[in-house]
Design a protein around this motif. Structure first.
Motif, PDB file in Angstrom:
ATOM      1  N   PRO A  39      -3.301   1.299  12.286  1.00 47.65           N
ATOM      2  CA  PRO A  39      -2.626   0.212  11.753  1.00 47.65           C
ATOM      3  C   PRO A  39      -1.335   0.603  11.205  1.00 47.65           C
ATOM      4  O   PRO A  39      -1.018   1.782  10.742  1.00 47.65           O
ATOM      5  CB  PRO A  39      -3.386  -0.400  10.731  1.00 47.65           C
ATOM      6  N   ARG A  40      -0.129  -0.189  11.341  1.00 52.27           N
ATOM      7  CA  ARG A  40       1.036  -0.202  10.831  1.00 52.27           C
ATOM      8  C   ARG A  40       1.251  -1.180   9.888  1.00 52.27           C
ATOM      9  O   ARG A  40       1.017  -2.569  10.023  1.00 52.27           O
ATOM     10  CB  ARG A  40       2.078  -0.318  11.821  1.00 52.27           C
ATOM     11  N   GLU A  41       2.164  -0.920   8.879  1.00 60.26           N
ATOM     12  CA  GLU A  41       2.524  -1.900   7.855  1.00 60.26           C
ATOM     13  C   GLU A  41       3.794  -2.030   7.853  1.00 60.26           C
ATOM     14  O   GLU A  41       4.638  -1.258   8.458  1.00 60.26           O
ATOM     15  CB  GLU A  41       2.202  -1.638   6.395  1.00 60.26           C
ATOM     16  N   LEU A  42       4.378  -3.136   7.539  1.00 59.61           N
ATOM     17  CA  LEU A  42       5.531  -3.430   7.461  1.00 59.61           C
ATOM     18  C   LEU A  42       6.364  -2.916   5.893  1.00 59.61           C
ATOM     19  O   LEU A  42       5.641  -3.236   4.900  1.00 59.61           O
ATOM     20  CB  LEU A  42       6.315  -4.860   7.505  1.00 59.61           C
ATOM     21  N   ASP A  43       7.266  -2.420   5.680  1.00 72.88           N
ATOM     22  CA  ASP A  43       7.881  -1.885   4.368  1.00 72.88           C
ATOM     23  C   ASP A  43       8.648  -2.887   4.059  1.00 72.88           C
ATOM     24  O   ASP A  43       9.190  -3.736   4.911  1.00 72.88           O
ATOM     25  CB  ASP A  43       8.169  -0.634   4.395  1.00 72.88           C
ATOM     26  N   LYS A  44       9.489  -2.945   2.874  1.00 71.90           N
ATOM     27  CA  LYS A  44      10.280  -3.556   2.584  1.00 71.90           C
ATOM     28  C   LYS A  44      11.568  -4.026   3.059  1.00 71.90           C
ATOM     29  O   LYS A  44      12.402  -5.004   2.956  1.00 71.90           O
ATOM     30  CB  LYS A  44      10.483  -3.575   1.086  1.00 71.90           C
ATOM     31  N   ASP A  45      12.021  -3.045   3.992  1.00 71.27           N
ATOM     32  CA  ASP A  45      13.179  -2.898   4.791  1.00 71.27           C
ATOM     33  C   ASP A  45      12.768  -3.460   6.074  1.00 71.27           C
ATOM     34  O   ASP A  45      13.664  -3.355   7.130  1.00 71.27           O
ATOM     35  CB  ASP A  45      13.774  -1.448   4.950  1.00 71.27           C
TER      36      ASP A  45
END
Ligand SMILES: *Cc1c(COP(=O)(O)O)cnc(C)c1O
Length: 392
Positions: free
Chosen positions: A272-278
């Motif tokens: 799984p991948r997450e989106l970071d703040k950027d």
């Protein structure tokens, strides 16, 4: 047997507290829309940073009533994801509107905002993003589209209670947030239950009326409503569990991080991948707590693998329960056949439906059991780094 989710363990850990609360409601004689529901509504509103919350009969009803309260009905189009549980589009159909599907992002499984704009027509009234598996959608882009085209955002937060997107908790970003308290959700009751959150007083008042037969004064009914109220007994259970939710969600994140480390070198498996703040993709559990303002709460930990069904079968033979959430995308479901979508038109969702596999994920999952899941998975995928040490 290692189940994908273990509700009994959670009950036993809180048995005394829960049993007391159940007895208290039973002896109170107040079973419908009493002090427990009112208190929980306030607590959930506070938890989500919203002004209002309304308890309803299920997550499906929450979506249905939120759309009704926003005035969405026959002739209107609602843009949504094809990769979700059927309740998402069931709710759109129940108000008489038409779901319009756009393809998802292959890394996050969530609606891809880049595909939304082209799907907007003069009939589009709403965007319904689903924060799937507990991971917030790319909300900046969705909010921007909604503002530019005057569309109401209804967030399906059924899998994402407590997830945050920048400074906001999901359910507080759109016109309405819809939550499910189905037993296996991150915050689950002992039956069906749901909640709508909103900052809009008119949405709040309308939903509050619709859930009780469309009238705010007893025996005076201004429109067709529903009987869809959260029970006192469920609210009492949820108020106890809500105290533990942040701790449970943190534990889910740490389980995800560990899966991620243990599976880092497996061939032919996408983690799984997450989106970071950027807006960059980071690995599960890493876009974390301090460095990122976007936090998934891992309702599911879901892999993508080529030989999905064979691997799932190998795991099942070793007593490990997994599930392909979801094996058929919504645009190819029989219930939506009349919409005319054909196989091949939303290729990312269709590919994910063939390759997704969710592993055991619940706060009480022990380190040993998690290691066992990993060992069996490593051997099932023929990974060279397989270690059989943890397998009985
Ligand atoms: C569970 C779920 C629902 C429906 O909730 P119920 O309480 O079962 O009606 C809706 N959307 C998603 C994404 C869900 O996971």
């Amino acid at each position: 047997m290692i189940p994908i989710c273990d509700l009994k363990q959670q009950y036993l850990a809180l048995k005394n507290e829960l049993d007391d609360a159940l007895k208290q409601v039973a002896t109170s004689g107040r079973y419908i829309l009493g002090p427990q529901v009112a208190a929980l509504e306030q607590e959930i509103a506070d938890f989500c940073g919203c002004k209002y919350a309304v308890g309803v009969g299920s997550g499906t009803d929450a979506l249905h009533l939120a759309l009704r309260a926003l005035g969405i009905g026959p002739g209107d189009e609602v843009i949504t994801t094809p990769f979700s549980f059927v309740a998402t589009t069931e709710a759109i159909g129940l108000v008489g509107a038409t779901p319009v599907f756009v393809d998802v992002d292959p890394q996050t499984f969530n609606i891809d905002p880049e595909n939304v704009e082209a799907a907007i027509t003069s009939r589009t009234k709403s965007i319904l993003p689903v924060h799937l598996y507990g991971q917030p959608c790319d909300m900046d882009a969705i909010v921007d589209l909604a503002n530019r085209h005057d569309l109401a955002i209804v967030e399906d937060c059924a899998q994402a209670i407590g997830a945050t997107y920048r400074e906001q908790v999901v359910g507080s970003i759109g016109a309405a947030g819809c939550f499910s308290f189905f037993p296996s959700k991150n915050l689950g009751c002992m039956g069906d239950g749901g909640m709508i959150t909103t900052n809009d007083r008119s949405v709040y008042e309308r939903v509050e009326m619709l859930r009780r037969h469309g009238g705010s004064v007893k025996y005076h009914h201004s429109e067709l409503g529903l009987n869809s109220r959260l029970d006192e007994i469920q609210a009492a259970v949820l108020r106890i569990k809500l105290k533990y939710l942040s701790k449970w969600n943190a534990r889910r994140r740490s389980i995800a991080r560990r899966y991620n480390q243990l599976l880092a070198n497996v061939d032919n498996v996408k983690l799984p991948r997450e989106l970071d703040k950027d807006g960059r993709f980071v690995r599960a559990g890493q876009g974390n707590d301090k460095s990122s303002l976007i936090t998934s709460v891992y309702h599911q930990y879901t892999l993508q693998l080529e030989e999905r069904d064979q691997v799932a079968e190998a795991l099942r033979r070793q007593g490990i329960e997994t599930f392909p959430y979801y094996p058929v995308p919504l645009h190819l479901q029989e219930v939506h056949a009349q919409l005319g979508y054909k196989r091949g038109c939303l290729p990312v969702a269709e590919r994910l439906a063939q390759s997704c596999l969710s592993l055991p994920m619940f706060p009480e999952l022990s380190e040993e059991n998690q290691q066992q899941v990993v060992d069996v998975l490593l051997s099932a995928t023929g990974s060279p780094s397989a270690s059989y040490a943890g397998v009985a």
